[in-house]
Write an enzyme that holds these catalytic residues in place. Structure first.
Site, PDB file in Angstrom:
ATOM      1  N   GLU A 118       0.816  -1.213   0.000  1.00 59.05           N
ATOM      2  CA  GLU A 118       0.000   0.000   0.000  1.00 59.05           C
ATOM      3  C   GLU A 118       0.852   1.265   0.000  1.00 59.05           C
ATOM      4  OE1 GLU A 118      -3.226   0.929  -0.119  1.00 59.05           O
ATOM      5  OE2 GLU A 118      -4.069  -1.071  -0.220  1.00 59.05           O
ATOM      6  N   ASP A 122      -6.963   9.184  -3.005  1.00 54.40           N
ATOM      7  CA  ASP A 122      -6.391   8.141  -3.842  1.00 54.40           C
ATOM      8  C   ASP A 122      -6.789   8.364  -5.302  1.00 54.40           C
ATOM      9  OD1 ASP A 122      -8.989   7.168  -4.172  1.00 54.40           O
ATOM     10  OD2 ASP A 122      -8.652   5.338  -3.034  1.00 54.40           O
TER      11      ASP A 122
END
Length: 167
Positions: free
Chosen positions: A34, A43
């Site tokens: 991640e 994101d």
């Protein structure tokens, strides 16, 4: 994309910790897939995110999170993913394979996982076909992302692994 040597060593040493331990190492910290971020960001799909992929209304914009806070968020976030995946997978898997599914479902959501061709193939006994399905999940916001391609290749490698020597 291959595992970094550091992440590979950690994943192999985590074998005794079970699938949830492997998934936590795979996803979390500076070596995790991640890519730990200590401050909230949007994101690629425009969702507020922090730490190791944590999303939700509890994110504090502008706050600098600590490693301890990020570790707790990841552990808390993985518990419902684990329960959901474990309840839906009806075939035996080793810990690396199960960890790959936890990582995948953590990223795409358990709802998407539950409706996926991957799960259908897996439960029908087509493990290789199920693992290959991961390569299809590389889009966010209708755009193909290199970061998702890399992540899916690593998840696929774990999904196909017969043991630690295969990752």
């Amino acid at each position: 994309m291959a595992f970094s040597p550091s992440l590979k060593r950690k994943l192999i040493s985590a074998a005794g910790a079970g699938a949830i331990g492997i998934a936590t190492l795979f996803l979390g910290g500076k070596d995790g897939v991640e890519g730990r971020k200590y401050e909230a960001y949007k994101d690629v799909a425009g969702v507020w995110t922090v730490c190791d992929g944590h999303t939700g209304k509890d994110i504090v914009i502008g706050k600098a999170y600590t490693d301890t806070e990020c570790d707790r968020l990841l552990w808390k976030d993985l518990q419902p993913v684990k329960r959901s995946v474990d309840a839906q997978v009806k075939v035996p898997l080793n810990e690396y394979q199960r960890a790959a599914l936890y990582s995948f479902a953590y990223n795409v959501g358990t709802g998407a996982f539950s409706k996926s061709t991957m799960l259908k193939k897996l439960n029908a006994g087509d493990q290789v076909g199920a693992c290959e399905e991961m390569r299809r999940w590389v889009y966010a916001g209708g755009v193909k992302w290199k970061g998702l391609q890399n992540r899916r290749e690593m998840e696929r490698s774990m999904c196909l692994a017969a043991g630690a020597d295969d990752i």
